[in-house]
Design a protein around this motif. Sequence first.
Motif, PDB file in Angstrom:
ATOM      1  N   ILE A  97       0.850  -1.208   0.000  1.00 48.17           N
ATOM      2  CA  ILE A  97       0.000   0.000   0.000  1.00 48.17           C
ATOM      3  C   ILE A  97       0.882   1.254   0.000  1.00 48.17           C
ATOM      4  O   ILE A  97       0.644   2.202  -0.754  1.00 48.17           O
ATOM      5  CB  ILE A  97      -0.957  -0.003   1.220  1.00 48.17           C
ATOM      6  CG1 ILE A  97      -2.042  -1.057   1.022  1.00 48.17           C
ATOM      7  CG2 ILE A  97      -1.596   1.368   1.422  1.00 48.17           C
ATOM      8  CD1 ILE A  97      -2.955  -1.267   2.234  1.00 48.17           C
ATOM      9  N   GLY A 113       1.103   3.713  -3.050  1.00 53.86           N
ATOM     10  CA  GLY A 113       0.778   5.130  -2.859  1.00 53.86           C
ATOM     11  C   GLY A 113       1.862   6.022  -3.428  1.00 53.86           C
ATOM     12  O   GLY A 113       1.575   7.033  -4.080  1.00 53.86           O
ATOM     13  N   GLY A 114       3.109   5.611  -3.176  1.00 54.80           N
ATOM     14  CA  GLY A 114       4.242   6.373  -3.710  1.00 54.80           C
ATOM     15  C   GLY A 114       4.212   6.414  -5.227  1.00 54.80           C
ATOM     16  O   GLY A 114       4.414   7.468  -5.850  1.00 54.80           O
ATOM     17  N   ALA A 156       1.544   6.010  -7.097  1.00 51.93           N
ATOM     18  CA  ALA A 156       0.381   6.817  -7.517  1.00 51.93           C
ATOM     19  C   ALA A 156       0.716   8.309  -7.475  1.00 51.93           C
ATOM     20  O   ALA A 156       0.393   9.050  -8.406  1.00 51.93           O
ATOM     21  CB  ALA A 156      -0.817   6.513  -6.607  1.00 51.93           C
ATOM     22  N   VAL A 157       1.393   8.722  -6.395  1.00 49.84           N
ATOM     23  CA  VAL A 157       1.720  10.146  -6.252  1.00 49.84           C
ATOM     24  C   VAL A 157       2.739  10.582  -7.310  1.00 49.84           C
ATOM     25  O   VAL A 157       2.584  11.630  -7.940  1.00 49.84           O
ATOM     26  CB  VAL A 157       2.251  10.438  -4.816  1.00 49.84           C
ATOM     27  CG1 VAL A 157       2.792  11.870  -4.708  1.00 49.84           C
ATOM     28  CG2 VAL A 157       1.145  10.228  -3.798  1.00 49.84           C
ATOM     29  N   LEU A 182       0.806   9.484 -11.100  1.00 51.08           N
ATOM     30  CA  LEU A 182      -0.463  10.169 -11.402  1.00 51.08           C
ATOM     31  C   LEU A 182      -0.401  11.667 -11.119  1.00 51.08           C
ATOM     32  O   LEU A 182      -1.005  12.464 -11.835  1.00 51.08           O
ATOM     33  CB  LEU A 182      -1.601   9.564 -10.578  1.00 51.08           C
ATOM     34  CG  LEU A 182      -2.124   8.196 -10.975  1.00 51.08           C
ATOM     35  CD1 LEU A 182      -3.225   7.763 -10.017  1.00 51.08           C
ATOM     36  CD2 LEU A 182      -2.666   8.200 -12.386  1.00 51.08           C
ATOM     37  N   GLY A 183       0.342  12.027 -10.060  1.00 49.13           N
ATOM     38  CA  GLY A 183       0.392  13.428  -9.644  1.00 49.13           C
ATOM     39  C   GLY A 183       0.808  14.387 -10.750  1.00 49.13           C
ATOM     40  O   GLY A 183       0.055  15.301 -11.106  1.00 49.13           O
ATOM     41  N   TYR A 225      -9.364  18.285 -20.074  1.00 52.70           N
ATOM     42  CA  TYR A 225      -9.870  17.696 -18.836  1.00 52.70           C
ATOM     43  C   TYR A 225     -10.297  16.238 -19.021  1.00 52.70           C
ATOM     44  O   TYR A 225      -9.886  15.359 -18.265  1.00 52.70           O
ATOM     45  CB  TYR A 225     -11.037  18.546 -18.344  1.00 52.70           C
ATOM     46  CG  TYR A 225     -11.370  18.322 -16.905  1.00 52.70           C
ATOM     47  CD1 TYR A 225     -10.448  18.638 -15.914  1.00 52.70           C
ATOM     48  CD2 TYR A 225     -12.604  17.810 -16.531  1.00 52.70           C
ATOM     49  CE1 TYR A 225     -10.751  18.444 -14.580  1.00 52.70           C
ATOM     50  CE2 TYR A 225     -12.909  17.620 -15.201  1.00 52.70           C
ATOM     51  CZ  TYR A 225     -11.988  17.942 -14.233  1.00 52.70           C
ATOM     52  OH  TYR A 225     -12.294  17.742 -12.914  1.00 52.70           O
ATOM     53  N   ALA A 278      -8.423  12.950 -17.425  1.00 56.10           N
ATOM     54  CA  ALA A 278      -9.123  12.084 -16.471  1.00 56.10           C
ATOM     55  C   ALA A 278      -9.116  10.638 -16.953  1.00 56.10           C
ATOM     56  O   ALA A 278      -8.915   9.713 -16.170  1.00 56.10           O
ATOM     57  CB  ALA A 278     -10.559  12.572 -16.275  1.00 56.10           C
ATOM     58  N   LYS A 291      -5.556   9.234 -16.581  1.00 54.02           N
ATOM     59  CA  LYS A 291      -5.288   9.014 -15.153  1.00 54.02           C
ATOM     60  C   LYS A 291      -6.048   7.788 -14.643  1.00 54.02           C
ATOM     61  O   LYS A 291      -5.521   6.989 -13.879  1.00 54.02           O
ATOM     62  CB  LYS A 291      -5.693  10.249 -14.332  1.00 54.02           C
ATOM     63  CG  LYS A 291      -4.616  11.312 -14.261  1.00 54.02           C
ATOM     64  CD  LYS A 291      -4.973  12.361 -13.225  1.00 54.02           C
ATOM     65  CE  LYS A 291      -3.814  13.332 -13.023  1.00 54.02           C
ATOM     66  NZ  LYS A 291      -4.067  14.317 -11.989  1.00 54.02           N
ATOM     67  N   GLY A 292      -7.295   7.658 -15.105  1.00 59.14           N
ATOM     68  CA  GLY A 292      -8.108   6.502 -14.718  1.00 59.14           C
ATOM     69  C   GLY A 292      -7.467   5.206 -15.195  1.00 59.14           C
ATOM     70  O   GLY A 292      -7.380   4.228 -14.438  1.00 59.14           O
ATOM     71  N   ALA A 333      -4.405   4.464 -13.156  1.00 56.57           N
ATOM     72  CA  ALA A 333      -4.800   4.025 -11.813  1.00 56.57           C
ATOM     73  C   ALA A 333      -5.254   2.566 -11.845  1.00 56.57           C
ATOM     74  O   ALA A 333      -4.871   1.778 -10.973  1.00 56.57           O
ATOM     75  CB  ALA A 333      -5.924   4.914 -11.284  1.00 56.57           C
TER      76      ALA A 333
END
Lengths: 64, 327
Positions: A14, A18-19, A21-22, A25-26, A33, A37, A40-41, A44
């Motif tokens: 996790i 998370g790392g 993802a940041v 994705l960040g 837009y 999205a 990014k989706g 993810a």
Amino acid sequence: MKIYAFLGGMWGLIIIGGGLAVTVLGPLDLGTYGVNATVKGGVAILLVVLWVFILVKLTRYIFR
Amino acid sequence: MMDFLVIIVGGCISFGVVYGVIPPLISALKKRGMHVLDVNKKSKTMVARPGGPAILAGILCGITTLYLGTGQWTILATMPTIGAACVIGYIDDLRVMPGWFKPALLVVAAMPLILFGQYSTDLEFPLFGTVNIPILYLGVILAIIPIMGNTVNSIDVVNGVVSGYMTMAGVVVAIVLALLGRWEAFGLSVILVGASLAFYRYHRLPSRIFPGDSGALILGATYGCIAIYGGVEVVAAVALLPAIANSFFFLYSVKRVVEHRQIKRSPVYHDDDMMLHDTGDPQAPITLVRLILRNGPQSEGGVARQILKLGVFAAFLAILSGIMMIV
């Protein structure tokens, strides 16, 4: 003890996930837009699939 | 900052309502024949079910208290989701619904949270910071409520586990929310702790009432609302890791979404002394209880203690994750 090791492994995944993802994705910005999205989706979902794949490998390794 | 005294009063009211409503609820359920056999007892023991309406009453009274004490209407946005989770669970308590029923309808139950807009689109991870996902976060909301609801429901396996576990998980998220200074969500977590602790009083071994699907889904949906409302999705998930692992093992072995009651091959069996054993059946689903029993047979109380010990370990990891969000 194996279950505790598995839970520890899940937690590690996790934190690392998370790392990822940041950091992935960040900064991702494709301007429009809707396109942004969608991409990014997609990324993810790929990350989640990768997370589950590694978790399955971890399960097999710990409970083999 | 929400008035701390109002939060404490809200938690006490939540506790008091559940504590006070359960005895008459047990009598009413038994009068209507709404009781089930406790399969882990040697003598034929019938236990009232479901306790969901009592938990719902406690949580809704607690939320109303927070609203009346602070005037902040945003906390009310969680009520439709929690109420809908109760209705969905209650339908499942009355008749066995297909595996897709609860997850699909809990997605619908999550929608009021989006409609009221009480969420941040920043997903916060320990150590690495936040990622802003405006559209994607809507999907996260629609996923969290069904996942939390069904995951919490999946650990309702022996007397006292689900209520004891949710008391612990509620305390953990409350600590992290207090550390982060997110007092509105902290208030909601105190209400969850009050309701689940009061229910534990009657649910612990030997149970006088079972929460049923309605009770477990309310606890899970409230917990999901706290995670979204307080922006502590990751911490909440970590505190629930043993339950998530249980769901993962189940799906990994069964390879489809199916109701536990529809599983034909049992992963565990009782001996004459009502000790629980792993059946060793390779066709039966893998569950957390089964993995615990791989080390040898255990009593029902022993299994409950093992699950709660795993919960303590997950609580430690969750608080560590919360601290990692601050530094």
